[in-house]
Design a protein around this motif. Sequence first.
Motif, PDB file in Angstrom:
ATOM      1  N   ARG A 116       0.829  -1.088  -0.023  1.00 48.31           N
ATOM      2  CA  ARG A 116       0.064  -0.082  -0.021  1.00 48.31           C
ATOM      3  C   ARG A 116       0.758   1.352   0.056  1.00 48.31           C
ATOM      4  NH1 ARG A 116      -2.707  -1.403   5.611  1.00 48.31           N
ATOM      5  NH2 ARG A 116      -0.641  -2.244   5.751  1.00 48.31           N
ATOM      6  N   HIS A 117       2.183   1.151   0.453  1.00 49.45           N
ATOM      7  CA  HIS A 117       2.894   2.403   0.702  1.00 49.45           C
ATOM      8  C   HIS A 117       3.998   2.543  -0.052  1.00 49.45           C
ATOM      9  CE1 HIS A 117       0.430   2.779   4.105  1.00 49.45           C
ATOM     10  NE2 HIS A 117       0.895   1.606   4.522  1.00 49.45           N
ATOM     11  N   ASP A 118       4.624   3.638  -0.305  1.00 49.06           N
ATOM     12  CA  ASP A 118       6.100   3.691  -1.041  1.00 49.06           C
ATOM     13  C   ASP A 118       6.992   3.117  -0.337  1.00 49.06           C
ATOM     14  OD1 ASP A 118       4.762   5.645  -2.984  1.00 49.06           O
ATOM     15  OD2 ASP A 118       5.495   7.463  -2.126  1.00 49.06           O
ATOM     16  N   PRO A 119       7.718   2.129  -0.990  1.00 53.02           N
ATOM     17  CA  PRO A 119       9.035   1.865  -0.393  1.00 53.02           C
ATOM     18  C   PRO A 119       9.640   2.969   0.577  1.00 53.02           C
ATOM     19  CG  PRO A 119       8.860   0.970  -2.745  1.00 53.02           C
ATOM     20  CD  PRO A 119       7.846   2.095  -2.441  1.00 53.02           C
ATOM     21  N   SER A 120      10.044   2.524   1.687  1.00 55.80           N
ATOM     22  CA  SER A 120      10.876   3.531   2.577  1.00 55.80           C
ATOM     23  C   SER A 120      12.436   3.554   2.212  1.00 55.80           C
ATOM     24  CB  SER A 120      10.758   2.960   4.264  1.00 55.80           C
ATOM     25  OG  SER A 120      11.362   1.821   4.199  1.00 55.80           O
ATOM     26  N   ALA A 121      13.033   4.562   2.844  1.00 56.80           N
ATOM     27  CA  ALA A 121      14.266   4.668   2.522  1.00 56.80           C
ATOM     28  C   ALA A 121      15.210   3.417   2.922  1.00 56.80           C
ATOM     29  CB  ALA A 121      14.903   5.891   3.314  1.00 56.80           C
ATOM     30  N   ASP A 122      14.705   2.900   3.829  1.00 55.49           N
ATOM     31  CA  ASP A 122      15.290   1.265   4.261  1.00 55.49           C
ATOM     32  C   ASP A 122      15.032   0.399   3.329  1.00 55.49           C
ATOM     33  OD1 ASP A 122      16.356   2.394   6.761  1.00 55.49           O
ATOM     34  OD2 ASP A 122      14.603   1.996   7.786  1.00 55.49           O
ATOM     35  N   ASP A 123      13.872   0.400   2.863  1.00 52.51           N
ATOM     36  CA  ASP A 123      13.487  -0.445   1.753  1.00 52.51           C
ATOM     37  C   ASP A 123      14.363  -0.301   0.556  1.00 52.51           C
ATOM     38  OD1 ASP A 123      11.419  -1.652   3.256  1.00 52.51           O
ATOM     39  OD2 ASP A 123      10.097  -0.311   2.313  1.00 52.51           O
ATOM     40  N   ALA A 141       5.337  -7.820  -2.353  1.00 56.91           N
ATOM     41  CA  ALA A 141       4.526  -6.773  -1.926  1.00 56.91           C
ATOM     42  C   ALA A 141       3.311  -7.238  -1.126  1.00 56.91           C
ATOM     43  CB  ALA A 141       3.828  -5.725  -3.070  1.00 56.91           C
ATOM     44  N   THR A 142       3.480  -7.070   0.191  1.00 60.94           N
ATOM     45  CA  THR A 142       2.663  -7.936   1.093  1.00 60.94           C
ATOM     46  C   THR A 142       1.409  -7.044   1.396  1.00 60.94           C
ATOM     47  OG1 THR A 142       3.665  -6.873   2.968  1.00 60.94           O
ATOM     48  CG2 THR A 142       4.587  -8.870   2.395  1.00 60.94           C
ATOM     49  N   LYS A 143       0.577  -7.673   2.199  1.00 66.72           N
ATOM     50  CA  LYS A 143      -0.692  -7.218   2.571  1.00 66.72           C
ATOM     51  C   LYS A 143      -1.682  -6.845   1.384  1.00 66.72           C
ATOM     52  CE  LYS A 143       1.264  -6.188   6.809  1.00 66.72           C
ATOM     53  NZ  LYS A 143       1.420  -5.300   8.067  1.00 66.72           N
ATOM     54  N   ALA A 144      -1.468  -7.452   0.391  1.00 63.15           N
ATOM     55  CA  ALA A 144      -2.189  -7.203  -1.101  1.00 63.15           C
ATOM     56  C   ALA A 144      -3.521  -7.215  -0.981  1.00 63.15           C
ATOM     57  CB  ALA A 144      -1.482  -8.265  -2.248  1.00 63.15           C
ATOM     58  N   ASN A 158       4.406   1.846  -9.076  1.00 66.17           N
ATOM     59  CA  ASN A 158       4.948   2.798  -8.056  1.00 66.17           C
ATOM     60  C   ASN A 158       6.263   2.358  -7.212  1.00 66.17           C
ATOM     61  OD1 ASN A 158       4.933   5.362  -6.714  1.00 66.17           O
ATOM     62  ND2 ASN A 158       3.992   4.097  -5.000  1.00 66.17           N
ATOM     63  N   ILE A 159       5.779   1.244  -6.765  1.00 71.16           N
ATOM     64  CA  ILE A 159       6.833   0.356  -6.010  1.00 71.16           C
ATOM     65  C   ILE A 159       8.339   0.149  -6.614  1.00 71.16           C
ATOM     66  CG2 ILE A 159       7.634  -1.733  -4.890  1.00 71.16           C
ATOM     67  CD1 ILE A 159       4.705  -1.861  -4.123  1.00 71.16           C
ATOM     68  N   LYS A 160       8.219   0.037  -8.177  1.00 65.66           N
ATOM     69  CA  LYS A 160       9.323  -0.270  -9.206  1.00 65.66           C
ATOM     70  C   LYS A 160       9.987   0.769  -9.136  1.00 65.66           C
ATOM     71  CE  LYS A 160       8.034  -4.513 -11.182  1.00 65.66           C
ATOM     72  NZ  LYS A 160       7.753  -5.207 -12.476  1.00 65.66           N
ATOM     73  N   THR A 162       9.810   3.426  -7.367  1.00 62.66           N
ATOM     74  CA  THR A 162      10.546   4.120  -6.072  1.00 62.66           C
ATOM     75  C   THR A 162      11.931   3.263  -5.620  1.00 62.66           C
ATOM     76  OG1 THR A 162       8.439   4.691  -5.181  1.00 62.66           O
ATOM     77  CG2 THR A 162      10.171   4.740  -3.682  1.00 62.66           C
ATOM     78  N   LEU A 163      12.007   1.900  -5.920  1.00 65.06           N
ATOM     79  CA  LEU A 163      12.986   1.091  -5.667  1.00 65.06           C
ATOM     80  C   LEU A 163      14.332   1.219  -6.618  1.00 65.06           C
ATOM     81  CD1 LEU A 163      11.523  -2.154  -4.588  1.00 65.06           C
ATOM     82  CD2 LEU A 163      12.442  -0.503  -3.179  1.00 65.06           C
ATOM     83  N   GLY A 164      13.753   1.584  -7.892  1.00 70.79           N
ATOM     84  CA  GLY A 164      14.807   1.991  -8.929  1.00 70.79           C
ATOM     85  C   GLY A 164      14.822   0.165  -9.443  1.00 70.79           C
ATOM     86  N   PHE A 165      13.799  -0.347  -9.324  1.00 67.33           N
ATOM     87  CA  PHE A 165      13.700  -1.742  -9.795  1.00 67.33           C
ATOM     88  C   PHE A 165      14.293  -2.285 -11.228  1.00 67.33           C
ATOM     89  CE2 PHE A 165      11.449  -5.686 -11.086  1.00 67.33           C
ATOM     90  CZ  PHE A 165      11.588  -6.548  -9.853  1.00 67.33           C
ATOM     91  N   ASP A 166      15.405  -3.178 -11.158  1.00 70.91           N
ATOM     92  CA  ASP A 166      15.779  -3.897 -12.301  1.00 70.91           C
ATOM     93  C   ASP A 166      15.173  -5.213 -12.759  1.00 70.91           C
ATOM     94  OD1 ASP A 166      17.537  -4.767 -14.233  1.00 70.91           O
ATOM     95  OD2 ASP A 166      19.453  -4.896 -12.993  1.00 70.91           O
ATOM     96  N   GLU A 167      14.337  -5.028 -13.960  1.00 75.06           N
ATOM     97  CA  GLU A 167      13.625  -6.050 -14.576  1.00 75.06           C
ATOM     98  C   GLU A 167      14.557  -7.229 -14.918  1.00 75.06           C
ATOM     99  OE1 GLU A 167      10.319  -6.165 -14.614  1.00 75.06           O
ATOM    100  OE2 GLU A 167       9.864  -4.035 -14.135  1.00 75.06           O
TER     101      GLU A 167
END
Length: 196
Positions: A116-123, A141-144, A158-160, A162-167
């Motif tokens: 539900r949330h933007d990944p945190s700085a720690d994430d 992504a939990t609590k879906a 959005n999650i990807k 924010t994380l700079g996700f590498d596909e």
Amino acid sequence: MDVHNVEMVMSAVSAAQYPTDGMPEIALVGRSNVGKSSLTNTLIQRKNFARTSSQPGKTQTLNFYNVENQLYFVDVPGYGYAKVSKKQREAFGQMIEEYITSRKQLRGVISLVDARHDPSADDIAMYEWLHYYNIPVLVVATKADKISKSKFNKYEANIKRTLGFDEEDSDFLFFSSETKYGKDQVWSWIESHITM
Ligand code: GTP
Ligand code: MG
């Protein structure tokens, strides 16, 4: 995997206490309260084997769960919990770093974020760090169950972002321990990584 036998073999605070039988390991990381223990319980088909709690920060050791004598799940202490002291947090950080950078049996890390949330700085830091060490990552992504399926694409993007996700090097799944959504896919990911 159909799980019948699971045993918590070790609560470790340092490398000397890790299991020595060489079975492959899959670690679970994520903020306190994100649902690591709940994911473990869902995967192993138990209600409360890995202790879940409304008390964040409860898991403070690396907990090794022997699953069917095929692999270990390693439940890692939740990061980013404000109420533990700075000293405690540094000790956790060192323990996790030591484990992740030196553990030969580690085949992959499941990095949990709240759907539900933007990944945190720690994430973000955790994701970048795992990526830096070339460790295969499954972002879960939990609590879906708390968001509607029609919004999955939007939340995923959005999650990807924010994380700079590498596909190329990482995978992503939604999961719910309430509805078991995503359980089989998480198992498939684990199975493909422990047989490599
Ligand atoms: P620490 O051990 O403190 O690091 O927390 P954890 O990451 O192991 O979280 P845990 O599994 O204990 O879950 C924390 C809370 O979130 C509990 O109240 C769970 O019931 C709830 N929870 C976990 N997963 C889900 C989910 O998929 N859906 C919903 N609705 N609640 C969940
Ligand atoms: Mg836990």
